[in-house]
Design an enzyme around this catalytic site. Structure first.
Site, mmCIF file in Angstrom:
data_model
loop_
_atom_site.group_PDB
_atom_site.id
_atom_site.type_symbol
_atom_site.label_atom_id
_atom_site.label_comp_id
_atom_site.label_asym_id
_atom_site.label_seq_id
_atom_site.Cartn_x
_atom_site.Cartn_y
_atom_site.Cartn_z
ATOM 1 N N ASP A 98 0.862 -1.182 0.000
ATOM 2 C CA ASP A 98 0.000 0.000 0.000
ATOM 3 C C ASP A 98 0.900 1.234 0.000
ATOM 4 O OD1 ASP A 98 -2.607 1.350 0.412
ATOM 5 O OD2 ASP A 98 -3.176 -0.569 1.323
ATOM 6 N N ASP A 207 -3.159 4.610 -2.328
ATOM 7 C CA ASP A 207 -4.247 4.969 -1.429
ATOM 8 C C ASP A 207 -4.778 6.374 -1.722
ATOM 9 O OD1 ASP A 207 -5.656 4.383 1.190
ATOM 10 O OD2 ASP A 207 -4.649 6.234 1.749
ATOM 11 N N GLU A 256 -6.620 3.733 -6.114
ATOM 12 C CA GLU A 256 -7.910 3.837 -5.437
ATOM 13 C C GLU A 256 -8.492 5.209 -5.719
ATOM 14 O OE1 GLU A 256 -9.879 3.660 -0.969
ATOM 15 O OE2 GLU A 256 -8.114 4.859 -1.349
ATOM 16 N N HIS A 334 -11.186 -3.622 2.887
ATOM 17 C CA HIS A 334 -11.159 -3.366 4.328
ATOM 18 C C HIS A 334 -11.982 -2.154 4.757
ATOM 19 C CE1 HIS A 334 -8.263 -0.830 2.383
ATOM 20 N NE2 HIS A 334 -8.210 -0.067 3.451
ATOM 21 N N ASP A 335 -12.635 -1.502 3.809
ATOM 22 C CA ASP A 335 -13.427 -0.310 4.132
ATOM 23 C C ASP A 335 -14.925 -0.552 4.062
ATOM 24 O OD1 ASP A 335 -11.112 1.223 4.478
ATOM 25 O OD2 ASP A 335 -11.055 1.787 2.360
HETATM 26 C C1 GLC Z 1 -8.258 4.706 1.976
HETATM 27 C C2 GLC Z 1 -8.106 3.427 2.755
HETATM 28 C C3 GLC Z 1 -8.737 3.588 4.102
HETATM 29 C C4 GLC Z 1 -8.013 4.696 4.837
HETATM 30 C C5 GLC Z 1 -8.000 5.985 4.008
HETATM 31 C C6 GLC Z 1 -7.006 6.956 4.545
HETATM 32 O O1 GLC Z 1 -9.568 4.996 1.685
HETATM 33 O O2 GLC Z 1 -8.632 2.350 2.036
HETATM 34 O O3 GLC Z 1 -8.719 2.407 4.853
HETATM 35 O O4 GLC Z 1 -8.648 4.945 6.060
HETATM 36 O O5 GLC Z 1 -7.641 5.767 2.660
HETATM 37 O O6 GLC Z 1 -5.692 6.541 4.307
#
Ligand code: GLC
Ligand code: CA
Length: 561
Positions: A98, A207, A256, A334-335
Site C-alpha cells: 500500500d 491509497d 484507489e 477493508h473499508d
Molecule cells: C483509503 C483506505 C482507508 C483509509 C483511508 C485513509 O480509503 O482504504 O482504509 O482509512 O484511505 O488513508
C-alpha cells in the site's frame, strides 16, 4: 496491446493486522503471512496486496505512516519483510504494498518540524502540509477556516497553537494532508517509492489517490468534498509518479479513486495513460443505502440491495475499459462490510448458499480479481455487543454523530454492526481452536463468535465448501483466460436475477442466479447444448432446468465451443 502479466493476476488482499499472528502478541504480522503462503498458493492466488506495513502509531491501522522506511514493530522488521518477499517470490507470488501519499501521521518527523516554529527545520517542512489562519466571528471567537467535513466525520481542520494556524486533515486529525504543490515534498516521496522498488516489491496500491490536490482558495462549503477530491491537477502528480517510477519498472499499479467519471477512469488506467494499470472504484459497493434514514445516514443507512444497479455498475466499468484499459473486480475491501452479510445472507440457513452465489456472479467476469482475506470462507460481519469491541477510529466519531442525530445506543450499535469498516477487519478464522487459530493469545480485535463453524480447516475438508468453490473458480479463471472474456448480462434490469453469458477460451458459460432471499421463477434462458458445471443447490433441479429458483440459488452451465 500485448498481454501484460498483471492482467491475469489473481490478487488477494491481506489486512496484515488480522491475518496471522506468528509471535503470540495477538497482532498479525509478516512472518504470519509468510507461514500461510502455501495456503494462498493452493487457493490459486499469485499476487498479494498487503495493507500498510509501515511504522505507525496505528490511529488508522497504518494508513497514518510515521516512518516510510521502517516496518511497524507490530509486524516485524525490515529483514522480516525481505525474507517474506523473497519467500513469496520463490513460490511465484508477487507482492503489492500500500502506498499512502495523501497524508502522513502527525508523528512523522516532517510534521513534527512543520508544527513547531522552533524546530531547526521548521521553514522547510511547514510547507509540506496545508495550513490556514483562523477566521474570527463578530465576537472575536476563533472559527474554522471552512466548514469542510472529513471522510471520518468531523471537521477537516485542527488548530495548532504554536503557529496559530489550522492544518488540513481530510481523514483523522492524526493524519495531516501533505502539500503536493511542494516540489521538495514530492521528491522526498519519490525517493521513498524508489527505495521500495529497489527492495523488490512488485507494485503498489495507491491509497486515496484522487485527493492529492486541494482547492487552495479554500471556499466555505459543507461538507465541501469537491474541494479536496478529484481536482484535475492531481492527475499531473500521478503522471509524474507513473512516468518516473511506475512505468519504467514493470510494476502493477492499482489506484484507489472513488467517483471517477469515464474520462477520468481512462486518464487513470487507460492503456495509453501514464498513471495506473487499473482502478479500484466503489460504485457497486453501497447500492443499499436508505435515503430516508436520518439517524444513521449515508453509507450507515442499511436499505434494500439494488441488484440491477450492481449489474449495471459492473457492465459500465467493463465497457469503459474494453480495449482501452484495465478493470478490477472485487466485492469488497477493508473499508466495507463483509460481502456475505452485506449483499448475501449470513444466517445459518443461507450463509453458504449466498456466499457461493456471490462467488459465481463475480468471478467469471473479465478483469483482475481481488479476493479479500476471509471472503473465500464466507467470513461475516462482526457480532460485537459493546462499543469498545470496535477498533476503527471512524467508528467513534460516527457513533457520536448518530447519538447527536437522536439515535439510541442500540440503533447506533446496529448501524456499526451492519456497516462499520471493522466488520471486515476481524481476525482470520483458520480453525476451531481458541482465537480461531489466529493467535495463541487474545487478539487485538475480537474474533467473530462464529469461528467454530466458519473456518479454513473445516472447509478444506468439505469438497463443496465455499473455500473449494473459490479454488475452483480461480482455477477456472486461469484455464479459461476469463480475465479477457466477453460478457453479456442477460435481462440486466431484472431486480432479482443476476444472469450472465461469458465466453471463455474453450467454453461458453451461462451463470443464472437468484440474488435475493425470496424464491422466484426466472424467464427461461436458452440452454441448448449446455451442461451443468457448478451449482450451489440441487444438481438435479439444475439438470432438469427447473426455472423456479430458491433463495440465493445459483448455477453455472457451460458448453464447449
Ligand atoms: C483509503 C483506505 C482507508 C483509509 C483511508 C485513509 O480509503 O482504504 O482504509 O482509512 O484511505 O488513508
Ligand atoms: Ca504478532
Amino acid at each position: 496491446m500485448k498481454k501484460m502479466w498483471w492482467q491475469e493476476a489473481i490478487i488477494y488482499q491481506i489486512y496484515v493486522r488480522s491475518f496471522k499472528d506468528s509471535n503470540g502478541d495477538g497482532i498479525g504480522d509478516l512472518n504470519g503471512i509468510k507461514s500461510r503462503l502455501d495456503y494462498l498458493q493452493d487457493l490459486g492466488v499469485d499476487t498479494i496486496w498487503i495493507s500498510p506495513h509501515y511504522d505507525s502509531p496505528m490511529d488508522d491501522n497504518g494508513y497514518d505512516v510515521r516512518d516510510f522506511y521502517k516496518v511497524s514493530e507490530d509486524y516485524g522488521t525490515l529483514d522480516d519483510f525481505r525474507v517474506f518477499l523473497a519467500t513469496a517470490h520463490q513460490k511465484g507470488i508477487k507482492v503489492i504494498i500500500d502506498l499512502v501519499l495523501n497524508h502522513t501521521s502527525d508523528e512523522h518527523p516532517w510534521f513534527l518540524a512543520a508544527k513547531d516554529p522552533h524546530h531547526p527545520e521548521h521553514e522547510k517542512y511547514h510547507d509540506y502540509y496545508i495550513w490556514q489562519p483562523p477566521k474570527y466571528d463578530d465576537l472575536g471567537q476563533k472559527q474554522f477556516p471552512t466548514h469542510w467535513i472529513s471522510w471520518f466525520g468531523g471537521p477537516v481542520w485542527e488548530y495548532n497553537p504554536p503557529t496559530d494556524e489550522y492544518y488540513l486533515h481530510i481523514f483523522s486529525k492524526k493524519m495531516p494532508d501533505l502539500n503536493w504543490r511542494n516540489k521538495a515534498m514530492r521528491e522526498d516521496l519519490k525517493a521513498m517509492i524508489k527505495w521500495w522498488i529497489d527492495l523488490g516489491v512488485d507494485g503498489f496500491r495507491v491509497d486515496a489517490s484522487n485527493h492529492l490536490e486541494k482547492n487552495w482558495d479554500f471556499p466555505d462549503a459543507k461538507p465541501g468534498y469537491e474541494n479536496f477530491s478529484s481536482l484535475p491537477k492531481h492527475h499531473e502528480y500521478l503522471e509524474e509518479l507513473g512516468k518516473e517510477l511506475f512505468e519504467p519498472n514493470n510494476l502493477i499499479i492499482i489506484g484507489e479513486s472513488g467517483g471517477a467519471t469515464r474520462e477520468e477512469a481512462l486518464q487513470y488506467a487507460g492503456y495509453d495513460s501514464h498513471e495506473f494499470n487499473m482502478l479500484v472504484q466503489f460504485e457497486h459497493c453501497w447500492v443499499d443505502c436508505d435515503p430516508y434514514n436520518q439517524l444513521t445516514p449515508g453509507k450507515w443507512a442499511k436499505g434494500v440491495v439494488d441488484v440491477a444497479r450492481i449489474k449495471h455498475s459492473f457492465k459500465y466499468w467493463i465497457d469503459v475499459f474494453k480495449n482501452k484499459g484495465w478493470n478490477t473486480l472485487y466485492w469488497h475491501n477493508h473499508d466495507m462490510p463483509r460481502i456475505v452479510s452485506h449483499y448475501g445472507n449470513d444466517t445459518d440457513q443461507w450463509h453458504e448458499k449466498s456466499a457461493k452465489m456471490l462467488a459465481y456472479t463475480l468471478y467469471l467476469l473479465p478483469g483482475t480479481p481481488i479476493v479479500y482475506y476471509g471472503e473465500e470462507i464466507g467470513m461475516t460481519n462482526v457480532d460485537y455487543e459493546n462499543l469498545t469491541d470496535f477498533r476503527d477510529v471512524e467508528v467513534y466519531t460516527e457513533y457520536e454523530n448518530f447519538i447527536r442525530n437522536g439515535a439510541s445506543h442500540d440503533v447506533a450499535m446496529q448501524a456499526l454492526r451492519d456497516r462499520a469498516r471493522d466488520n471486515a477487519r476481524s481476525p482470520m478464522q483458520w480453525n476451531d481452536s481458541a482465537y480461531a487459530g489466529f493467535s495463541q493469545v487474545e487478539p487485538w480485535m475480537k474474533v467473530n463468535g462464529n469461528y467454530p463453524s466458519i473456518n479454513v480447516k473445516r472447509q478444506r475438508a468439505q469438497e463443496n465448501s465455499i473455500l473449494n468453490t473459490y479454488k475452483r473458480l480461480l482455477r477456472l479463471r486461469k484455464d479459461e483466460s476469463l480475465a479477457f472474456a466477453d460478457v453479456t448480462f442477460i435481462d440486466i434490469d431484472h431486480p432479482q436475477s443476476f444472469n450472465l453469458k461469458v465466453s471463455g477460451k474453450d467454453f461458453d458459460y451461462i451463470v443464472l442466479a437468484n440474488f435475493k432471499s425470496t424464491p422466484f421463477t426466472m424467464d427461461a434462458v436458452n440452454l441448448e447444448g449446455y451442461e451443468v458445471f457448478l451449482t450451489n443447490s440441487d444438481a438435479l433441479r439444475a439438470k432438469e432446468r427447473v426455472w423456479r429458483f430458491e433463495p440465493y440459488e445459483a448455477r453455472i452451465y457451460r458448453k464447449a465451443k
